[in-house]
Structures are given as structure tokens and as C-alpha cells.
Write a protein that holds these residues in place. Sequence first.
Motif, PDB file in Angstrom:
ATOM      1  N   GLN A  44      45.416  57.027  42.665  1.00  0.00           N
ATOM      2  CA  GLN A  44      45.787  57.133  41.479  1.00  0.00           C
ATOM      3  C   GLN A  44      46.478  56.123  41.125  1.00  0.00           C
ATOM      4  OE1 GLN A  44      48.402  60.318  41.259  1.00  0.00           O
ATOM      5  NE2 GLN A  44      46.906  61.653  41.659  1.00  0.00           N
ATOM      6  N   THR A  45      46.704  54.510  42.541  1.00  0.00           N
ATOM      7  CA  THR A  45      47.349  53.624  41.890  1.00  0.00           C
ATOM      8  C   THR A  45      46.289  52.379  41.846  1.00  0.00           C
ATOM      9  OG1 THR A  45      48.034  53.546  44.229  1.00  0.00           O
ATOM     10  CG2 THR A  45      49.648  54.763  42.904  1.00  0.00           C
ATOM     11  N   ILE A  46      45.417  52.965  42.019  1.00  0.00           N
ATOM     12  CA  ILE A  46      44.366  52.074  42.461  1.00  0.00           C
ATOM     13  C   ILE A  46      44.438  50.354  41.557  1.00  0.00           C
ATOM     14  CG2 ILE A  46      41.589  50.864  42.112  1.00  0.00           C
ATOM     15  CD1 ILE A  46      41.028  53.144  43.660  1.00  0.00           C
ATOM     16  N   ASP A  47      44.527  51.325  40.097  1.00  0.00           N
ATOM     17  CA  ASP A  47      44.949  49.587  38.918  1.00  0.00           C
ATOM     18  C   ASP A  47      46.166  49.152  39.166  1.00  0.00           C
ATOM     19  OD1 ASP A  47      42.472  50.069  38.035  1.00  0.00           O
ATOM     20  OD2 ASP A  47      42.953  51.056  36.027  1.00  0.00           O
ATOM     21  N   SER A  48      47.116  49.628  39.196  1.00  0.00           N
ATOM     22  CA  SER A  48      48.557  49.017  39.927  1.00  0.00           C
ATOM     23  C   SER A  48      49.254  48.222  40.607  1.00  0.00           C
ATOM     24  CB  SER A  48      49.138  50.077  39.395  1.00  0.00           C
ATOM     25  OG  SER A  48      49.393  51.360  40.097  1.00  0.00           O
ATOM     26  N   SER A  49      47.038  48.675  41.672  1.00  0.00           N
ATOM     27  CA  SER A  49      48.005  48.517  43.746  1.00  0.00           C
ATOM     28  C   SER A  49      47.689  46.986  43.780  1.00  0.00           C
ATOM     29  CB  SER A  49      47.685  49.344  44.100  1.00  0.00           C
ATOM     30  OG  SER A  49      48.476  50.739  43.923  1.00  0.00           O
ATOM     31  N   SER A  50      47.972  45.983  44.936  1.00  0.00           N
ATOM     32  CA  SER A  50      47.381  45.034  44.837  1.00  0.00           C
ATOM     33  C   SER A  50      45.667  45.449  46.158  1.00  0.00           C
ATOM     34  CB  SER A  50      47.497  43.458  45.289  1.00  0.00           C
ATOM     35  OG  SER A  50      48.651  43.976  46.834  1.00  0.00           O
ATOM     36  N   ASP A  51      44.743  44.266  46.119  1.00  0.00           N
ATOM     37  CA  ASP A  51      43.763  44.748  47.555  1.00  0.00           C
ATOM     38  C   ASP A  51      45.003  45.006  48.778  1.00  0.00           C
ATOM     39  OD1 ASP A  51      42.288  44.328  45.517  1.00  0.00           O
ATOM     40  OD2 ASP A  51      41.195  43.277  46.046  1.00  0.00           O
ATOM     41  N   LEU A  52      45.651  43.854  48.723  1.00  0.00           N
ATOM     42  CA  LEU A  52      47.276  44.134  50.473  1.00  0.00           C
ATOM     43  C   LEU A  52      47.504  45.134  50.407  1.00  0.00           C
ATOM     44  CD1 LEU A  52      48.345  42.925  52.764  1.00  0.00           C
ATOM     45  CD2 LEU A  52      49.914  41.645  51.147  1.00  0.00           C
ATOM     46  N   GLN A  53      47.715  46.039  49.403  1.00  0.00           N
ATOM     47  CA  GLN A  53      48.713  47.370  49.116  1.00  0.00           C
ATOM     48  C   GLN A  53      47.741  48.162  49.205  1.00  0.00           C
ATOM     49  OE1 GLN A  53      50.048  46.864  45.288  1.00  0.00           O
ATOM     50  NE2 GLN A  53      52.201  46.286  46.035  1.00  0.00           N
ATOM     51  N   LEU A  54      46.185  48.413  48.319  1.00  0.00           N
ATOM     52  CA  LEU A  54      45.615  49.126  49.615  1.00  0.00           C
ATOM     53  C   LEU A  54      45.432  49.272  50.778  1.00  0.00           C
ATOM     54  CD1 LEU A  54      43.726  48.771  45.796  1.00  0.00           C
ATOM     55  CD2 LEU A  54      44.429  50.491  46.223  1.00  0.00           C
TER      56      LEU A  54
END
Length: 555
Positions: A200-210
Motif C-alpha cells: 500500500q505504500t509503494i507510491d509514497s516510498s523510495s526504492d531504498l525504503q521498499l
Amino acid sequence: MSFFLTLAMVVPCLGLGDRLLCTEDALDDLRAHRWDAAACILEQVVSSNPFDGQAHYYLGICLQSLGRDAEAVAAIVESLALGVNGDRNGMRRGHLALARSLVATGDLDDALQHIEKAWGPWGFEEVEDLLQDPGFQALHEHPRLWELAGRIPSSETSTREACWRADLRYFERLCRLAHPNAFTVADEEEWNEDLNRLEQTIDSSSDLQLTIELMRLMAKLGDGHSAILPPIEGEGAWHLLPFVPFRASDGWYVVGAPRGLSDLVGARILQADGRPWDELVQFASELIGRDNGITARWLAGVALQFAEIYAYHAGSADVGPVTLQLALPDGRLVERALDPGPVQRNPEARWIPQGWVSLCEDSPLWIERVAEPFHFRALAPGIVYGQMNQTLDSPSSSLAQYGRRLREFFQQKEGEVLILDLRWNNGGNAYHAEGFIAELLRAPELQEAGALRVLLGPRTFSASGYVLGMLEKHFQPLFVGWPSGCRPVGWGSERPFRLHYSGLQGSVSWELRVDGRSVADRRPFFVPDRVVWPSGEDLRRGRDPVLEAAMARED
């Protein structure tokens, strides 16, 4: 009994030589794709011996090649029920062959189920190739096949969100289907919630965070062979800091650095960017695949060489210099900013890169020859030391040959104590160790209590656990050092994977390892009889208290 032997039984009127010729004729028919001739023989084989799974499988292949797919389905189903030829490859081939014939008969849902079985528990990794295979054309636009391949269907738009979602779904299927029991340690409901929250947080997360959160999610399985690795290549590659941390008995130390940072070598690490080092170690430990808490004493030091770990922990979107707060050997406290750079060395190397300054300029024996796969030498009258840094044959010697040379040297020296050092051994292939153990068993003097002394520690992991288990079962060894990084019983035999869109790589376990006393062995690690590990001062002075403890006479 294999179907090749059964071939001889179905022609009892022939002599032995003729039966062998008949068997070879059948093999020739199969190799030459003379399917009618081979099918004729194999039908006689399965009639004579209906319990031979491999015979049913090859009969199914022949029938499939003749276009008799309905009959092929029956033969291959029977083969799978009998375990095909008794190994993982056979089951994988069987499910794929069955799927091919099911497609030909129009049973697409069952075909997809068997492709999934071939991919999941049996390790078929080339699902993407089926998207181009004419035999599976009826499935080429089926979204489920694209999902199994970890791909977005060609009819859909490949946005960043869609790509990450496809990777997350593929990752979930790996954990659920490829792993024999992913939720032995993790709470499945909590794990599902974490995965859904991440999606659910893909759009609001950076690649590093994911990436970090995906690493954490995999690590929650509590399995040292299931892990997402830091990305070290491509556009999203992480960056290494120019130092090597090591967990000594009294804390974490810088044991290696480039010559321009040589004054930091030997310093104890206190903080990084103002945060306690132990807090960062705990954070890194939550991201790595581990069998137990001991594994992190090794692998947290690997993870903390990457600058991205510090950036995420600090809540920063920028990856930049990391400032270490250090206590130098003379007691002075200093701060030093380390600049990250591209990955040009192996952060998981046993010791430090060549050309760097080492804390142990006068290297003790366990570090002096750390780059070699295995070696041995006499230490004192009656004491022989062998170091095995990998459970794997080398290009110049098998482990069995090393075991023979070690045993013969021990007996020539009229040895009383054999010290086997496994502290750097983080695995390889347990099958390679069977000949090594067999050679040691040929030395009856090693059966005496304490004659075999084994050095172990946090990096003693994976296939070296098999060695520990076999030594524990067949000898009366004395274990010296720190608990092992592996469980006596746990998941292993890692299956590598790569997520198609993010490029993240990792591995997932696919079988249960029983290295301990039995499948009921619940110890979290192999336990040392003498607990000892080098301090920072020991490392500086080139002392090895673990080896010293192993050489000491028993009271």
C-alpha cells in the motif's frame, strides 16, 4: 529397481548379453526420438513392474511425443505418484511434462497448477521461457502464467507501482510455495499484514525504503538461508564504506581499512552519526537472514559496511558520508567521516581486502591462511592443526583428499590431538564433506574423548553445520570457541532468485537440514564446551585465545 534393469526381466527367453543389448536398443530409441519403438518396450516394462516411477515417466514422454496426450497424462500422473526417479529434478520434470500434455488436452487450469508445483517446491526457475514455448501457446496470454514468471502481462502498463507490485507478489509466492514451511518462526498473520502494508505504500516510498522493508520481511522468517541481499549492481546499487567491522568478545572493532584510514584500524566503534553502535547492529540484524542471534555477530558486520543502512536508519533520503565515533587503542576518542563508494570488493570476505591495513599485522594462524580453502600443520608434539574454511572441494583437491592427507599426517606424527578450525567456514555443499568425515573415521585414535577438538564461531554456518553434526555423532569432540551461526536442525539448501523489475536478488530455503542429533534437536546452535573468543587486544597482539584453549590439557 530402475526401468533399465526391468527391461531385462521382460525378455526372460534372452541370455544376459541379449538382454543388455535389448536395454541398449531401448536407450538408443529414446535418444534418437524413435518414440513408437521406445513406447512399445516401456509399455511392457510398466506392465511387468508397475512400481517403477521412472519407467512411467519415460512412457509418458514417448506418448506425449506421439501426440497421445490423454494417455501421456495418465502415465505421468502415475510417475509423479511414484516419485519419478526419487530426486527433485525428476519431480520438476514430471510436473512440467504433465503440464505440457494438459495444455494439449485443453485442461489449462490443471496445467497451471502443475507449472506452479514445478516452480514452487521443485525449483523450476525458467517460467518466463514458457511464455515463448509453442507447447504452452494456449497459456501465453494467461495472467497467472505471467504472475508465475514474475512479470506484468504485456497487455498492461508497466508503471513503477505495477513493477514493484509484481515483484512483491513474486516474492510472496516464493516464500509460500518454494519454502517448505516459511512460518515456522514468523507469525503468518502479522507477516501478511506487513506485506499488505508495504504494498500500500509503494507510491509514497523510495526504492531504498521498499528494499529495506523487503529485507526485513524476509528476515522475519528466521531462516539463515532465506534472505534479500543488498543490491550491488545496476542503477540501484548500494555503496560501501571503506572499513571492515568485526565483533570481538569486548565489542566491535575496525579490523581493516585503506591505508589513508590506517589510524582507525584497531579502534573500538562507539557510535555512527551520533547513534549508539549497538542500536545500529540491532537494526542491521533485523534485515539479515539468520538461524539464530549468533548469526548476526557475523552478518551484521557485513550489512553495516553499506552506507544505505545508515541513511535509512536516520530517516534520510540521501546516502552520504557516515561519521564514526571511535575509541583509539591509546584511549583517545575521535570522529571520522567515511565516504561511501561503489562496490569494488566483497564485503562478505573472510578477512580484509588485499592491500588494506589489518589490525593483525602479525596474523595469528587462523587469519594467516584465511584465503586458502583448507590446510594443516603440526603445532607441537602430538598436536596437529587443520583449518577448513569451506565445506566445498577446491579446484586442486577434494575435501575427501584433504581428509586423507590430514589423517595420514596426523598418524605419521603420532598425533594425540587433532584441532579442526571451522571458524571461517560458512558452508558450501554438505555432500562434499562425506568423504572427509569418512577419512577421519579411519583414524581410531580420534575416537578417544577430546582427541578431536573443533573450533567454531558465528561464521560456522550452513554446510559446516553438517560437519559439526557428523563429528558430534561419530566422535567425542571438544567444541571450543563461540556458539555456531547455524542451527543443528533448520531450513537450508538455498534457492537463488532475482526479482524481475527491481533487480533485487536473494535466496529462499527449499529443504529441512537435520545436522543435529535428530529431527527433534531444538538447540539454537552447536554449543561450545569451552566458551572463548578473541578480544580487541587479542587481535592487536596477534593472539588466538580460542586456539590456546583448544591446546590446553583437559583437567
